[in-house]
Design an enzyme around this catalytic site. Sequence first.
Site, PDB file in Angstrom:
ATOM      1  CG  ASP A  16      -2.056   0.968   1.140  1.00 39.71           C
ATOM      2  OD1 ASP A  16      -2.200   1.612   0.083  1.00 39.71           O
ATOM      3  OD2 ASP A  16      -2.815   1.085   2.112  1.00 39.71           O
ATOM      4  CG  ASP A 111      -3.248   3.985  -3.543  1.00 38.59           C
ATOM      5  OD1 ASP A 111      -4.125   3.122  -3.792  1.00 38.59           O
ATOM      6  OD2 ASP A 111      -3.426   4.895  -2.713  1.00 38.59           O
ATOM      7  CD  GLU A 112      -5.669  -0.980  -2.019  1.00 38.07           C
ATOM      8  OE1 GLU A 112      -5.426  -1.719  -1.046  1.00 38.07           O
ATOM      9  OE2 GLU A 112      -6.698  -0.304  -2.118  1.00 38.07           O
TER      10      GLU A 112
END
Length: 407
Positions: A16, A111-112
């Site tokens: 993350d 973003d993860e």
Amino acid sequence: METAQSWRGRAVLHVDMDAFFASVEQLDHPEWRGRPVMVGGDPGGRGVVAAASYEARAFGVRSAMPAARAARLCPDAVWARPRFGRYQELSRAAQAVLAEVTPHVEQVSIDEAYLDVTPTSASPDDPVAVAISIQRAIDALGLSCSIGIATSKTVAKIASDRDKPHGITVVRPGEEVAFLGPMPVTALPGIGAATAERLRGAGIHTLRELGSLDAVSARRLLGSGAAEFTGRARGIDERPVRAERPVKSVSNERTFASDVHDPAEADAALKELASRVAVRLRAKGLAGRTVTVKIRYGDFTTRTVRQTLPHPTDLEAVLLPAGRELLARVWTPGTGLRLMGLGVSGFTAPVDQLDLLSADDVECDERRRALARSLDAVRERFGDDVIGFGPHAVGEHDSAADDDGDR
């Protein structure tokens, strides 16, 4: 953080990125490092915070908070307008780091991502060592990430949030119940505010209590998903890491700076949405038959309507008339519009459906598609702003929903 030691069984990482949008802005603007940075809309208007740096979070600012409230909490913050092209560029760089580690990468957002790094005879690396190497590689990009290591997606995701920013949290096989047990029910992905309140009303405050519920009580409180929730509260989650996630819908939304009443302004916004969705469909090699229009009035009442086209499309020239027809069903000019969205689903490849069209239709659509791809290439090279739209729409949300749910 633990030192590496032998890992037995399945190993899942949840990587993350830390305050990703804000971190990118601080990377590109060194003078902003160490200062509270917020990415989002105009704090004097209806915008929301898309991301806040950890310096801003110290003031109580959070993502999705109204920008005006965030500005009151942190009046000295630096405000940055979103630069989605730049965020996507660095997201691709981070994803390339993960792809170097294993082909078993499931990207779940910009973003993860989840990685399956289960040790095998062909790839015996300890998962903790793998996580350390990933974090160092992300550091080298000038960014930061936190990583959870566990035996399942659920536990890995919760673990990645435990020691932010720049943390690595390890939950070894057999430690799941002890790790999850003391946590509040809201720590479990999928437990929203209303469900948490219902559980608290029944005396269920922690994941240990949730995981201990009997089947009858769990179903009464949680409905048909009861068994899944109670199992995940105990760390039981057999979902695989899927490198390919089927897209179920592609959509785009706009929140207006002030309520739109004029038909010409509404049509300009709809044209922009149809264009953006069409571009993204072509980029993914998709065409869809179901067109959906979503609107939100000034009083926050939301309406959604959809229709099925005769054949799949990835063309604005087809999406726009369908969108206009749908908009006319739910909106009367003069009534204030706060938000408008357009989405497409029911996918197949465009070429698969050519036999359903007449020869003239095929030729016309192919000419349109050739022109559209030329414009796509211009946007790709020079940016979206080289081909402009009306100035009224200020907020944007793109969605490519997968088989975990539509947007």
